[in-house]
Design a protein around this motif. Structure first.
Motif, PDB file in Angstrom:
ATOM      1  N   GLU A  87       0.854  -1.185   0.000  1.00  0.00           N
ATOM      2  CA  GLU A  87       0.000   0.000   0.000  1.00  0.00           C
ATOM      3  C   GLU A  87       0.890   1.235   0.000  1.00  0.00           C
ATOM      4  O   GLU A  87       1.776   1.358   0.849  1.00  0.00           O
ATOM      5  N   ARG A  88       0.676   2.099  -0.960  1.00  0.00           N
ATOM      6  CA  ARG A  88       1.441   3.348  -1.016  1.00  0.00           C
ATOM      7  C   ARG A  88       0.810   4.344  -0.057  1.00  0.00           C
ATOM      8  O   ARG A  88      -0.388   4.555  -0.060  1.00  0.00           O
ATOM      9  N   ARG A  89       1.652   4.947   0.769  1.00  0.00           N
ATOM     10  CA  ARG A  89       1.230   6.005   1.683  1.00  0.00           C
ATOM     11  C   ARG A  89       2.195   7.170   1.498  1.00  0.00           C
ATOM     12  O   ARG A  89       3.312   7.130   2.004  1.00  0.00           O
ATOM     13  N   THR A  91       5.002   9.038   0.078  1.00  0.00           N
ATOM     14  CA  THR A  91       6.185   8.674  -0.694  1.00  0.00           C
ATOM     15  C   THR A  91       6.555   7.207  -0.531  1.00  0.00           C
ATOM     16  O   THR A  91       7.271   6.666  -1.371  1.00  0.00           O
ATOM     17  N   TRP A  92       6.132   6.583   0.552  1.00  0.00           N
ATOM     18  CA  TRP A  92       6.599   5.243   0.889  1.00  0.00           C
ATOM     19  C   TRP A  92       5.573   4.172   0.584  1.00  0.00           C
ATOM     20  O   TRP A  92       4.373   4.407   0.600  1.00  0.00           O
ATOM     21  N   VAL A  93       6.083   2.958   0.387  1.00  0.00           N
ATOM     22  CA  VAL A  93       5.217   1.795   0.204  1.00  0.00           C
ATOM     23  C   VAL A  93       5.376   0.905   1.436  1.00  0.00           C
ATOM     24  O   VAL A  93       6.493   0.655   1.892  1.00  0.00           O
ATOM     25  N   TRP A  94       4.248   0.461   1.957  1.00  0.00           N
ATOM     26  CA  TRP A  94       4.218  -0.408   3.133  1.00  0.00           C
ATOM     27  C   TRP A  94       3.836  -1.813   2.686  1.00  0.00           C
ATOM     28  O   TRP A  94       2.954  -1.982   1.856  1.00  0.00           O
ATOM     29  N   TYR A  95       4.496  -2.816   3.262  1.00  0.00           N
ATOM     30  CA  TYR A  95       4.275  -4.216   2.892  1.00  0.00           C
ATOM     31  C   TYR A  95       3.773  -5.006   4.090  1.00  0.00           C
ATOM     32  O   TYR A  95       4.150  -4.746   5.228  1.00  0.00           O
ATOM     33  N   ARG A  96       2.908  -5.977   3.795  1.00  0.00           N
ATOM     34  CA  ARG A  96       2.427  -6.904   4.815  1.00  0.00           C
ATOM     35  C   ARG A  96       2.247  -8.282   4.174  1.00  0.00           C
ATOM     36  O   ARG A  96       1.983  -8.401   2.988  1.00  0.00           O
ATOM     37  N   VAL A  97       2.406  -9.294   4.986  1.00  0.00           N
ATOM     38  CA  VAL A  97       2.284 -10.675   4.534  1.00  0.00           C
ATOM     39  C   VAL A  97       0.825 -10.985   4.214  1.00  0.00           C
ATOM     40  O   VAL A  97      -0.082 -10.479   4.861  1.00  0.00           O
ATOM     41  N   ARG A  98       0.633 -11.820   3.224  1.00  0.00           N
ATOM     42  CA  ARG A  98      -0.700 -12.365   2.942  1.00  0.00           C
ATOM     43  C   ARG A  98      -0.781 -13.693   3.684  1.00  0.00           C
ATOM     44  O   ARG A  98      -0.267 -14.716   3.229  1.00  0.00           O
ATOM     45  N   PRO A  99      -1.390 -13.678   4.862  1.00  0.00           N
ATOM     46  CA  PRO A  99      -1.380 -14.891   5.705  1.00  0.00           C
ATOM     47  C   PRO A  99      -1.978 -16.113   5.011  1.00  0.00           C
ATOM     48  O   PRO A  99      -1.515 -17.229   5.227  1.00  0.00           O
ATOM     49  N   GLU A 100      -2.980 -15.905   4.146  1.00  0.00           N
ATOM     50  CA  GLU A 100      -3.590 -17.056   3.473  1.00  0.00           C
ATOM     51  C   GLU A 100      -2.577 -17.763   2.570  1.00  0.00           C
ATOM     52  O   GLU A 100      -2.606 -18.987   2.436  1.00  0.00           O
ATOM     53  N   ALA A 101      -1.655 -17.019   1.988  1.00  0.00           N
ATOM     54  CA  ALA A 101      -0.624 -17.637   1.140  1.00  0.00           C
ATOM     55  C   ALA A 101       0.284 -18.529   1.984  1.00  0.00           C
ATOM     56  O   ALA A 101       0.617 -19.647   1.577  1.00  0.00           O
ATOM     57  N   PHE A 102       0.661 -18.064   3.161  1.00  0.00           N
ATOM     58  CA  PHE A 102       1.529 -18.855   4.026  1.00  0.00           C
ATOM     59  C   PHE A 102       0.811 -20.068   4.586  1.00  0.00           C
ATOM     60  O   PHE A 102       1.387 -21.149   4.689  1.00  0.00           O
TER      61      PHE A 102
END
Length: 125
Positions: A87-89, A91-102
């Motif tokens: 998610e872009r906020r 200037t920066w982009v924030w990342y989070r794990v997709r728990p369903e993939a794991f």
């Protein structure tokens, strides 16, 4: 690797590898996830992102002796493999794990109790 994100519903259909072999279509759906995690930089990025609820790219980049564009490329591969969301906020982009993939990757690698006990017993011989 495909420019499209992984269809996690297709992964959900797959039984654990120790129960039944994957067919060609199932393998082609899951392979990009494993391929993305097969690179040491991406594996480290993934572990950093997974260790917190979300992480800014501004905190990821300094942890590596690589350029910003190289880190961005690795993050793009993780995103396209369906392992992280971004998610872009400002200037920066924030990342989070997709728990369903794991969860789905974990389920693929799960060993039935009997198979696990047999493997452990064979290793101790």
């Amino acid at each position: 690797m495909s420019k499209q994100s992984l269809d996690l519903h297709a992964v959900a259909c797959c039984p654990p590898l120790a129960v039944r072999p994957l067919d060609a279509e199932q393998a082609s759906v899951v392979a990009p996830m494993f391929k993305a995690l097969g690179d040491p930089v991406r594996l480290r990025l993934m572990s950093m992102i997974a260790s917190v609820p979300e992480m800014c790219v501004c905190d990821l980049t300094p942890a590596f002796d690589l350029s910003g564009p190289t880190i961005s490329h690795h993050l793009k591969v993780l995103r396209e493999a369906g392992l992280v969301d971004s998610e872009r906020r400002g200037t920066w982009v924030w990342y989070r794990v997709r728990p369903e993939a794991f969860r789905q990757l974990g389920a693929l690698l799960e060993l039935p109790a009997a198979a696990g006990a047999a493997a452990t017993s064979a290793e101790t011989r």
